[in-house]
Write a protein that holds these residues in place. Structure first.
Motif, PDB file in Angstrom:
ATOM      1  N   ALA A 144       0.916  -0.978  -0.179  1.00 13.16           N
ATOM      2  CA  ALA A 144      -0.359   0.423   0.034  1.00 13.16           C
ATOM      3  C   ALA A 144       0.725   1.207   0.127  1.00 13.16           C
ATOM      4  N   HIS A 145       2.713   1.214   0.902  1.00 14.59           N
ATOM      5  CA  HIS A 145       2.511   2.109   0.195  1.00 14.59           C
ATOM      6  C   HIS A 145       3.946   2.098  -0.351  1.00 14.59           C
ATOM      7  N   GLY A 146       4.055   1.389  -1.581  1.00 15.96           N
ATOM      8  CA  GLY A 146       4.597   1.400  -2.475  1.00 15.96           C
ATOM      9  C   GLY A 146       5.913   0.918  -2.323  1.00 15.96           C
ATOM     10  N   LEU A 147       6.646  -0.162  -1.378  1.00 16.85           N
ATOM     11  CA  LEU A 147       7.471  -0.370  -0.837  1.00 16.85           C
ATOM     12  C   LEU A 147       7.901  -1.590  -1.526  1.00 16.85           C
ATOM     13  N   GLY A 148       7.438  -2.183  -2.606  1.00 17.54           N
ATOM     14  CA  GLY A 148       7.217  -3.322  -3.279  1.00 17.54           C
ATOM     15  C   GLY A 148       6.833  -4.748  -2.028  1.00 17.54           C
ATOM     16  N   TYR A 149       6.981  -5.967  -2.722  1.00 18.29           N
ATOM     17  CA  TYR A 149       7.043  -7.205  -2.108  1.00 18.29           C
ATOM     18  C   TYR A 149       8.510  -8.240  -1.423  1.00 18.29           C
ATOM     19  N   LEU A 150       8.970  -8.016  -0.295  1.00 19.19           N
ATOM     20  CA  LEU A 150      10.391  -7.841   0.091  1.00 19.19           C
ATOM     21  C   LEU A 150      10.270  -8.921   1.028  1.00 19.19           C
ATOM     22  N   ASN A 151      11.179  -9.860   1.548  1.00 16.27           N
ATOM     23  CA  ASN A 151      11.543 -10.581   2.134  1.00 16.27           C
ATOM     24  C   ASN A 151      12.347  -9.388   3.832  1.00 16.27           C
ATOM     25  N   GLY A 152      12.470 -10.457   4.673  1.00 15.51           N
ATOM     26  CA  GLY A 152      12.966  -9.876   5.760  1.00 15.51           C
ATOM     27  C   GLY A 152      14.183  -9.400   5.560  1.00 15.51           C
ATOM     28  N   ARG A 153      15.024  -9.618   4.665  1.00 16.68           N
ATOM     29  CA  ARG A 153      16.124  -8.850   3.886  1.00 16.68           C
ATOM     30  C   ARG A 153      16.398  -7.612   3.117  1.00 16.68           C
ATOM     31  N   GLY A 154      14.747  -6.656   2.762  1.00 15.64           N
ATOM     32  CA  GLY A 154      14.657  -6.291   1.924  1.00 15.64           C
ATOM     33  C   GLY A 154      14.886  -6.777   0.278  1.00 15.64           C
ATOM     34  N   MET A 155      14.753  -7.536   0.391  1.00 11.08           N
ATOM     35  CA  MET A 155      15.039  -8.514  -1.034  1.00 11.08           C
ATOM     36  C   MET A 155      13.463  -8.629  -1.648  1.00 11.08           C
ATOM     37  N   PRO A 156      13.345  -8.583  -2.814  1.00 14.50           N
ATOM     38  CA  PRO A 156      12.279  -8.986  -3.605  1.00 14.50           C
ATOM     39  C   PRO A 156      11.923 -10.665  -3.340  1.00 14.50           C
TER      40      PRO A 156
END
Length: 430
Positions: free
Chosen positions: A55-67
């Motif tokens: 919703a905030h446009g941050l992408g779909y990421l795992n716990g390490r900030g990776m797609p």
């Protein structure tokens, strides 16, 4: 006495005011539990957080900030749309689930009419679902079950109730959304198509048309799924259709510690933990290889696990309460009341399940007496129940996975209830 009681129940259910009352009770009970303000935990917390992330446009990421594509994107994506419109909150979750459950209520009634051929049976099925505690308790939870059930039933309704080609395309689009929520959804379509083919006879003449309709549904579903698949190829460097958790799901149900349920603490499962965050595609491939390897090395043990997996899927019920125990003021205020509801729910659930299991015999007898075809839409209810069962036999059994089948269980139980009312009473049901 029983005859008078049956007449009164039948008259009440068939009265003009019955449907508004049934829907009112159904929706009011589900609105009440939203006030329990259940804080998301475990899987629900993951879905909630990633819905907010999208919703905030941050992408779909795992716990390490990776797609990531480890969890199917469908529910977080739908949550994100609601969050953008109404804000990120547990009240938004409750609202979207309440709306989905309202759709499920209407579909239960209309599919009940089509599956049983009886208005009284359809209303009985809706009544049984309306007061089913576990279905009520799920509504505030940020889990997939409530929304997925409505979407799955919507696709089935479009296949059954609307033979037009536009509805066929719509069914495929709906099934595509359902697949992005639960990846195995599409396997149910050929089984429903077979019922569609055989219920009217003249199989060889009708087979090409049914085959084309089925193909159109798959193609329309692929249109919905394809953008996500392409995104996964771009971000992960591999052709991942929906998610990368199929391998670990297989391995956690098939290992030396497996007892039919989800066993994430097995040594074989933990042996590949270093891969989980570093390379989820490799993690998926390695866990699948280990799971398949274990099955090949232990075929007898794998076969012996099957009934245990089915028990874990269909035996217990009421897991909707768990989230309240750690995340709701309502449980802290009245823990014994929740435990009582859990016990009542288990009895209610088993009664529904027994009715569902014994119903095919009287259904077949009744259809033969009426000189109607045995193969008809009523079998769809058993296809929907067989769908998670077959998946559980291969992977593992978890009680929440039978949730989407419960409206269909209630439809068939409603037919048995209506049959009993009609036999005991004198009121002619329509």
């Amino acid at each position: 006495m029983l005859d008078r009681l049956s007449d009164r129940i039948t008259r009440a259910l068939m009265a003009p005011f019955a449907l508004p009352v049934l829907f009112g009770v159904y929706l009011a009970l589900r609105a009440m539990v939203i006030a329990a303000a259940v804080v998301p935990s475990s899987d629900a917390d993951w879905y909630y957080a990633h819905g907010a992330m999208l919703a905030h446009g941050l992408g779909y990421l795992n716990g390490r900030g990776m797609p990531t594509a480890f969890w199917p994107v469908g529910w977080p994506w739908l949550l994100s749309l609601a969050f953008r419109a109404f804000g990120v909150s547990i009240w938004t979750v409750g609202a979207i689930n309440w709306a989905a459950s309202a759709l499920t209520a209407w579909l239960t009634l209309d599919l009940g009419r089509r599956l049983t051929g009886s208005e009284l049976a359809a209303r009985c099925g809706l009544l049984l679902l309306a007061v089913y505690p576990n279905a009520i308790l799920y509504v505030p939870l940020a889990l997939t079950e409530v929304l997925y059930t409505a979407v799955l039933m919507g696709g089935i309704w479009l296949m059954i109730a609307r033979p037009q080609w536009l509805a066929t395309v719509a069914a495929g689009l709906v099934f595509g959304v359902a697949t992005l929520v639960k990846a195995q959804t599409l396997v149910i379509i050929p089984a429903i198509a077979l019922i569609m083919l055989y219920r009217q006879g003249d199989v060889w003449r009708r087979a090409p048309q049914v085959a084309v309709r089925t193909l159109v549904i798959f193609l329309a579903a692929a249109l919905v799924i394809a953008p996500w698949t392409l995104r996964n190829h771009r971000e992960l460097g591999a052709w991942v259709t929906v998610s990368t958790n199929g391998g670990i799901t297989l391995l956690t149900g098939n290992n030396d510690s497996a007892r039919g349920g989800y066993t994430p603490d097995d040594a074989l499962v933990h042996s590949i933990d270093p891969l989980k965050e570093r390379d989820e595609v490799a993690y998926d491939a390695q866990s699948r290889a280990l799971g398949v390897g274990w099955i090949k090395a232990h075929p007898v043990r794998f076969a012996a696990l099957a009934p245990l997996k089915v028990w874990h899927l269909w035996g217990p019920d009421g897991e909707g309460q768990w989230a309240y125990e750690t995340g709701s003021w309502a449980f802290r205020a009245a823990p014994h009341a929740f435990l009582a509801v859990r016990a009542i729910n288990q009895v209610w659930y088993w009664l529904l399940l027994v009715a569902f299991v014994v119903a095919p015999w009287p259904i077949v007898v009744a259809r033969r007496k009426a000189r109607a075809r045995v193969v008809d839409w009523w079998l769809v209810a058993y296809v929907v129940a067989l769908f998670p069962t077959a998946i559980a036999v291969v992977f593992s059994g978890q009680s929440r996975f039978h949730y989407p089948a419960m409206p269909f269980v209630c439809m068939i139980a409603g037919w048995l209830m209506a049959r009993w009312l009609a036999r005991r009473g004198t009121f002619p049901p329509s």
